[in-house]
Enzyme design. Structure first.
Site, short mmCIF file in Angstrom:
data_model
loop_
_atom_site.label_atom_id
_atom_site.label_comp_id
_atom_site.label_asym_id
_atom_site.label_seq_id
_atom_site.Cartn_x
_atom_site.Cartn_y
_atom_site.Cartn_z
N CYS A 90 0.80 -1.22 0.00
CA CYS A 90 0.00 0.00 0.00
C CYS A 90 0.84 1.28 0.00
O CYS A 90 0.34 2.34 -0.35
CB CYS A 90 -0.94 0.01 1.20
SG CYS A 90 -1.98 -1.44 1.32
N HIS A 357 -9.08 2.64 -2.69
CA HIS A 357 -7.66 2.39 -2.37
C HIS A 357 -7.03 1.44 -3.39
O HIS A 357 -6.85 0.27 -3.11
CB HIS A 357 -7.60 1.82 -0.94
CG HIS A 357 -6.26 1.38 -0.48
ND1 HIS A 357 -5.07 1.93 -0.94
CD2 HIS A 357 -5.90 0.42 0.43
CE1 HIS A 357 -4.05 1.32 -0.33
NE2 HIS A 357 -4.53 0.41 0.49
N CYS A 387 -0.69 2.28 6.66
CA CYS A 387 -0.34 0.93 7.09
C CYS A 387 -0.04 0.11 5.83
O CYS A 387 -0.47 0.46 4.73
CB CYS A 387 -1.48 0.29 7.89
SG CYS A 387 -3.03 0.09 7.00
#
Length: 402
Positions: A90, A357, A387
């Site tokens: 991510c 996302h 995160c």
């Protein structure tokens, strides 16, 4: 020592994976679109001045395999432009921005492209047998076990046990909710706030100013994000069933959806920026990465933020704008509380629970959004933090210029 500054950013609208507007769009095409859009904002930047293209992506199979970045360079007609593809899940395009920052500070180039892209709709499964056999049972583990020593938050493994590399991300959110006492009501309230703040920012034109429209296969143009649900209510959120555990608190409404999209930044030295006919948006003043148990990966922003602030000689009180990626409401609320953050500064234009996302894209998107909020509010310092799956966190601090 030269400073690294960002002179342009652009992002695609974000599509909902598998059923949204970008299901037929390749990640390399999306990335090429936003790179060109960002470069168009810096007409004075000579093509030969660009030292390298760094692109982040979380999945490196199928169309996203074999150095996605190099394909983007060639699609742009830049056979002379080297490129590399990196994976910090991510935080992949926070990592590419960090690489540009480091290279400029080291004097190894004056202009770089920092890009992130992800097409979850077009993922191809990894070859069978690539999972490590020692972690074969990880998918079946569903509850947080006794915490022991190790790190700020301890380690949710029994002594001698192996970490769950492959634990589903939703299970990690349930673990964080249990460990930190984040209730279902806390999570749903945060999710509603994300939707409402996104809607308000969209009505004010904040999101559309960042978007580079994408031409779709049918010849129409996509100009808006697929995923936001402006009609969301707290009552509606409360009716959703838990997704990952029968007695859990994490639902589709208080989690980010799966998405497709790309974002790009033009990162240059302050020396070359002074010669361009484009305003500098922000200066990169520090970055940090951290690691923790994969089973509580959602708390990654805590240590990463503490590290970068210490490195920059700052405290949370110095921050004006804070972007924490909303993988799950549970982990954002937990991280926000652990760091003592002012919620009026956190994700003021909404976040990934509303707009989505696309893993590799998100870091660069958050940087672009943070810079815009700094300028809209005549503010000075922004933190972007995420995160990271498999147990990491990452953070970057930006200072408004101009």
């Amino acid at each position: 020592m030269p400073d690294a500054v960002i002179v342009a950013s652009a992002r695609t609208p974000i599509g909902r994976a598998h059923k949204g507007s970008l299901v037929d769009a390749r990640a390399d095409d999306l990335a090429a679109t936003v790179v060109q859009a960002a470069l168009d904002k810096v007409p004075g930047l000579a093509p030969e001045a660009i030292e390298d293209l760094y692109i982040g992506a979380s999945n490196h199979t199928g169309e996203q395999s074999q150095n996605l970045g190099r394909r983007v360079a060639v699609l742009l007609g830049r056979d002379d432009l080297p490129a590399v593809t990196v994976n910090r899940a991510c935080a992949s395009s926070i990592q590419t921005t960090r690489m540009a920052f480091h290279a400029i500070r080291a004097g190894e180039g004056e202009a770089f492209l920092s890009v992130g892209a992800e097409s979850v709709s077009r993922y191809r499964p990894a070859p069978a047998g690539t999972e490590h056999p020692d972690f074969a049972a990880a998918q079946d583990r569903t509850s947080l076990r006794a915490t022991g020593g190790g790190g700020t938050w301890g380690d949710p493994r029994e002594e001698g046990d192996l970490p769950d590399y492959y634990i589903p991300m939703g299970q990690t959110a349930e673990n964080v909710a249990e460990l930190c006492g984040i209730s279902r009501a806390d999570q749903d309230a945060f999710a509603l706030r994300s939707q409402q703040r996104y809607a308000a920012a969209e009505a004010a034109g904040s999101h559309s100013r960042l978007i580079a429209p994408v031409k779709l296969a049918d010849g129409t143009w996509m100009e808006h994000d697929d995923s936001p649900r402006p009609g969301t209510t707290l009552d509606g959120l409360s009716q959703l069933k838990p997704v990952f555990r029968p007695d859990g608190t994490v639902t589709a409404g208080n989690s980010c959806p799966l998405n497709d999209g790309a974002a790009a930044l033009v990162v240059v030295s302050d020396t070359i920026a002074a010669t361009l006919d484009a305003p500098v948006q922000a200066r990169v003043i520090g970055t940090a990465a951290s690691g923790l148990s994969p089973e509580i990966m959602g708390l990654g922003p805590v240590d990463a933020t503490e590290r970068v602030l210490a490195r920059c000689g700052l405290t949370t009180d110095d921050l004006d704008v804070i972007e924490i990626n909303e993988a799950f409401a549970a982990q954002v609320v937990a991280s926000q509380r652990a760091l003592g953050l002012d919620e009026d500064k956190v994700n003021v234009n909404g976040g990934a629970i509303a707009l989505g996302h696309p893993f590799g894209m998100t870091g660069a998107r958050l940087i672009g959004q943070a810079m815009q909020i700094l300028h809209e509010n005549d503010a000075e310092l922004a933190l972007v933090t995420l995160c990271v799956g498999m147990g990491q966190g990452m953070a970057i601090v930006l200072e408004r210029v101009g």
